[in-house]
Design an enzyme around this catalytic site. Structure first.
Site, short mmCIF file in Angstrom:
data_model
loop_
_atom_site.label_atom_id
_atom_site.label_comp_id
_atom_site.label_asym_id
_atom_site.label_seq_id
_atom_site.Cartn_x
_atom_site.Cartn_y
_atom_site.Cartn_z
N ASN A 189 -4.31 12.46 13.02
CA ASN A 189 -5.02 12.69 11.75
C ASN A 189 -5.50 14.13 11.59
OD1 ASN A 189 -6.79 9.54 12.19
ND2 ASN A 189 -4.81 9.88 11.25
N GLN A 203 -4.39 17.03 11.72
CA GLN A 203 -3.59 18.05 11.05
C GLN A 203 -3.88 18.11 9.56
OE1 GLN A 203 -1.44 15.87 9.37
NE2 GLN A 203 0.32 17.06 8.70
N CYS A 256 -5.69 0.19 -17.03
CA CYS A 256 -6.23 0.19 -15.67
C CYS A 256 -5.10 0.55 -14.70
CB CYS A 256 -6.84 -1.16 -15.33
SG CYS A 256 -5.63 -2.50 -15.10
N CYS A 281 2.32 7.86 6.04
CA CYS A 281 2.48 9.24 6.50
C CYS A 281 3.22 9.27 7.84
CB CYS A 281 1.11 9.91 6.64
SG CYS A 281 0.25 10.16 5.07
N CYS A 341 -6.90 -6.16 -16.85
CA CYS A 341 -7.76 -5.65 -17.93
C CYS A 341 -7.46 -6.25 -19.29
CB CYS A 341 -7.66 -4.13 -18.00
SG CYS A 341 -6.04 -3.50 -18.52
#
Length: 257
Positions: A69, A71, A172, A189, A253
């Site tokens: 994490n 980086q 929404c 990632c 919505c």
């Protein structure tokens, strides 16, 4: 509410901006922002929300800090590896500004708890990494009448949008992605990779868009841009803006007009 002399000095560069001013800075100090996800987007977003003087922050994340994490998630240090991100992020806020109130929620937002967790927020900024959470957050924001800033990142492209599905005529987040993603099926990632500076770019822009909403009615930073999806291309670089249409059959919505 009046700002104390030390707060006036700290936020002097905001206050001299006609688009913010003293009234705008007081509005930020009165705001309560809930940040869903303290990772690649949440980390830089939190830095600029705290720097802006958001008076109360609630940080929600179920993950722990991992060496991979560091980086891009710049609020964390190697000494915090293995610690809950929400708690480490809250400690960062306390070190940065003792004048802010901050709470950590170590856990995940889902259908069963979203309304309870998010209740009382002035705005929710969602930078999490899965559609199931994003849709649960969006649906609850609509029900609770809370504006939502949604930010996502994939490789060299970011997407940031403000939503107010509780308002007549406004879409929404579910209007944008539909119902097909009520599951943990986002790209990650770890699989796709991400450039740290790109995460910072998108997270900072998400904070800017959140502040735009919070200053609505208190300053002249511009309209809140509800329903406008800003697509940030990092390699270009470039930005384009798309208008999201309200889905009359949206289960999140519909019936709000």
């Amino acid at each position: 509410m009046a700002l104390a002399p030390d707060r006036l000095e700290r936020f002097a560069r905001h206050i001299v901006l006609p688009e913010v001013g003293g009234a705008g800075q007081v509005a930020l100090a009165d705001a309560h922002v809930m940040l869903v996800g303290c990772g690649g987007i949440g980390s830089p977003a939190l830095q600029y929300l705290a720097a802006a003087g958001i008076g109360r922050l609630t940080l929600i994340d179920s993950d722990v800090v991992d060496i991979s994490n560091l980086q891009r998630q710049t609020i964390f240090a190697p000494s915090e590896i293995g610690k809950p991100k929400a708690e480490s992020a809250a400690e960062w806020v306390r070190r940065f500004d003792l004048g802010l109130k901050v709470d950590a929620v170590v856990g995940r937002v889902g259908i069963e708890n979203a309304a309870r967790v998010l209740s009382g927020a002035s705005l929710v900024l969602d930078g999490c990494d899965n559609f199931a959470t994003r849709l649960a957050v969006s649906d609850s924001c609509v029900k609770l009448g809370i504006p939502l800033t949604s930010a996502a990142l994939g490789r060299f492209q970011g997407q940031v949008a403000n939503f107010a599905g509780h308002l007549p005529g406004q879409p929404c987040y579910r209007c944008f992605v539909g119902d097909a993603f009520d599951a943990d099926d986002c790209d990650t990632c770890a699989a796709d990779g991400v450039l740290g500076a790109m995460a910072g770019m998108v997270g900072a822009f998400a904070a800017m868009q959140a502040i735009r909403v919070l200053l609505q009615g208190h300053a002249a930073l511009g309209e809140p841009q509800f329903g406008k999806l800003h697509v940030v291309e990092g390699l270009g670089p470039a930005m384009r803006t798309l208008t999201i249409a309200k889905d009359p059959g949206c289960k999140g919505c519909s019936g709000r007009d």
